[in-house]
Design a protein around this motif. Sequence first.
Motif, mmCIF file in Angstrom:
data_model
loop_
_atom_site.group_PDB
_atom_site.id
_atom_site.type_symbol
_atom_site.label_atom_id
_atom_site.label_comp_id
_atom_site.label_asym_id
_atom_site.label_seq_id
_atom_site.Cartn_x
_atom_site.Cartn_y
_atom_site.Cartn_z
ATOM 1 N N THR A 1 0.862 -1.182 0.000
ATOM 2 C CA THR A 1 0.000 0.000 0.000
ATOM 3 C C THR A 1 0.903 1.238 0.000
ATOM 4 O O THR A 1 2.070 1.144 0.378
ATOM 5 N N CYS A 2 0.359 2.357 -0.430
ATOM 6 C CA CYS A 2 1.198 3.556 -0.555
ATOM 7 C C CYS A 2 0.385 4.828 -0.437
ATOM 8 O O CYS A 2 -0.847 4.804 -0.419
ATOM 9 N N GLY A 3 1.102 5.952 -0.396
ATOM 10 C CA GLY A 3 0.481 7.271 -0.420
ATOM 11 C C GLY A 3 0.845 7.951 -1.730
ATOM 12 O O GLY A 3 2.021 7.973 -2.114
ATOM 13 N N ALA A 4 -0.156 8.494 -2.443
ATOM 14 C CA ALA A 4 0.089 9.120 -3.748
ATOM 15 C C ALA A 4 0.388 10.598 -3.578
ATOM 16 O O ALA A 4 -0.208 11.267 -2.726
ATOM 17 N N PRO B 1 9.682 11.334 7.611
ATOM 18 C CA PRO B 1 10.369 10.884 6.387
ATOM 19 C C PRO B 1 9.471 10.903 5.145
ATOM 20 O O PRO B 1 9.971 10.839 4.026
ATOM 21 N N GLN B 2 8.144 10.983 5.329
ATOM 22 C CA GLN B 2 7.244 11.134 4.178
ATOM 23 C C GLN B 2 6.601 12.528 4.198
ATOM 24 O O GLN B 2 5.575 12.759 3.553
ATOM 25 N N GLY B 3 7.190 13.432 4.964
ATOM 26 C CA GLY B 3 6.709 14.825 5.002
ATOM 27 C C GLY B 3 5.494 15.054 5.876
ATOM 28 O O GLY B 3 4.858 16.107 5.794
ATOM 29 N N ARG B 4 5.128 14.074 6.720
ATOM 30 C CA ARG B 4 3.949 14.262 7.588
ATOM 31 C C ARG B 4 4.341 15.059 8.833
ATOM 32 O O ARG B 4 5.447 14.906 9.349
ATOM 33 N N TYR B 5 3.428 15.889 9.284
ATOM 34 C CA TYR B 5 3.690 16.794 10.402
ATOM 35 C C TYR B 5 2.570 16.617 11.431
ATOM 36 O O TYR B 5 1.476 17.115 11.233
HETATM 37 N N1 URA Z 1 2.175 3.456 3.133
HETATM 38 C C1 URA Z 1 3.093 4.443 3.209
HETATM 39 O O1 URA Z 1 4.281 4.172 3.397
HETATM 40 N N2 URA Z 1 2.678 5.713 3.069
HETATM 41 C C2 URA Z 1 1.395 6.051 2.912
HETATM 42 O O2 URA Z 1 1.081 7.242 2.826
HETATM 43 C C3 URA Z 1 0.440 5.014 2.841
HETATM 44 C C4 URA Z 1 0.865 3.711 2.957
#
Ligand code: URA
Length: 292
Positions: A118-121, A206-210
């Motif tokens: 799963t991922c974040g777009a 690391p994914q820019g979340r605050y």
């Molecule tokens: N997995 C991640 O690593 N990032 C997301 O935003 C969603 C799922």
Amino acid sequence: MTRMIAPSELIVNSDGSVFHLHLRPEQLARTVILVGDPGRVEQVASRFDRIEHRAANREFVTATGYYAGKRMTVLSTGIGTDNIDIVVNELDALVNIDLRTRTEKEEKTRLTLVRLGTCGAIRPELQLGDRILSRISVGLDGLLNFYEGSEAVCDREMERAFVEHTGWNSRLATPYFVRCSDYLAELFAPDTVEGMTASAPGFYAPQGRYLRLAPADRRLNEKIESFEYGGHRFTNFEMEGSALAGLSRLMGHDAVTICTVIAQRVALESDTDYRPFVDKMIATCLEKLAGI
Ligand code: URA
Ligand code: R1P
């Protein structure tokens, strides 16, 4: 001279299985589906016609069986490239090292490794539920840099352009750019959006979340989004693909990462009921893998 690998370097359990995965060579198929979530193993294995072996140790849950007559293994990696280091090394040891003599086999076996995650777009046109194939994985985690020869499988020109574009903070690991298996990319192309994926060593800053702690560079995601090189632009964030692509290239395995979008970082939306989308991704990929 043949190099013998010491018991401290490749730990083998008393039943002949590799240390973390708890698998013996005969319990592994040549086609391996990797999932992050141990719960997703059953989501895949429940589609098998028959299961011949199950194992579980820590976050590494495995089922080996048959789908449409093809032998496959599904294995959970847990979260992060540190776990991918363990998984890919032990999978490779199962096929390319004689665990009894502790020596490398002359004739190598090439595994097919398909990560379904799963991922974040990070592009506005991508929607929740879309499937992104990581044609290029970009490691922000640094794992591959520990391996001799990693430069040879990475695009150093693209790395230089990215470091310059972002004004990359030298306290962070040097980013590395690796391509997935071309053969697997072609196989899955019709059912996926092709992308360039950042593999981050964490989910939050690391994914820019605050949340309560701000990322060291609050503009890093903006810079990642605006980076363009040779027609490639970043599409998504996840946490394992870079090490999987890099280690597989170094060891001579075919690997690809395909992820379902569960967070839309531009629209600031997420979907916690993503199971049906993941289910479809699994069904489609199993069909494709059964045909090769
Ligand atoms: N997995 C991640 O690593 N990032 C997301 O935003 C969603 C799922
Ligand atoms: C984070 O929630 C986890 O989800 C993604 C990331 O890569 C990370 O492992 O993949 P999985 O759904 O395969 O775990």
